[in-house]
Design a protein around this motif. Sequence first.
Motif: not given
Length: 240
Positions: A58-59, A62-63, A67, A91-92
């Motif tokens: 996830a990071p 996100w980086d 999204r 999360d997505f």
Amino acid sequence: PPDIHPGELEMTAIDVGQGDSIFVVFPDGKRMLVDGGGIPTFGQQSRSQLDIGEDVVAPYLWDRGIRSLDVVVLSHAHEDHIGGLPALVGDFHPRELWTGATPDSPVWRTLRDKAAAIGARIVPMHSPRRFTFGGAEIEVLAPSADYVSKDIPGNNDSLVLRAGYGRNGFLLSGDAERPIERRMLAEDEIRRTNVLKVAHHGSRTSSTEDFVSAVEPVFAVISVGVDNSYGHPNRDVVER
């Protein structure tokens, strides 16, 4: 804005150690994640507090300004592929979850329930199937419609996909082993493909001489943990 490049077919192998997580961006901008890494536990070992999906994959996304995902793909339900997916689905919020063969297991039930909670459609895939997605061509090479899984998840449950764009493409093989490779060859499903995601982290269970010769990749990507205890990748496979 998301760090993606319209008109290109991208495959990125995310560093999840001993496991798989492949991020694919399609020419029209659609986004697909194949597997989410995970940390297997054996016997009486306590479960790691690190969630590879939440804390690693996830990071990375996100980086890059990502999204949301259009599709999440589960190749098969071994922990080093499925472990991170429940968090990533949450999360997505993908629209669809594509699967190969999925015998019942606690982690599969967790993922299935998470997908249902966000309204994602679960789509079991079988070969032979070909369709257009994201401006590219998707081919489903395994599992076959008559494949029968065992009572617990196995490598040969793997969903094997080819994503092609023009004359170029990626072959995403999950952890499919020799019997599945032989079946795909016998049914004339395998052809030359630029990039091969090597099955089962370069294990000797996969990547037979005939299979590698038929694919004839320019690049072969092995997702593997450094100094792992499995002996991956196998030296003979690397030489092939």
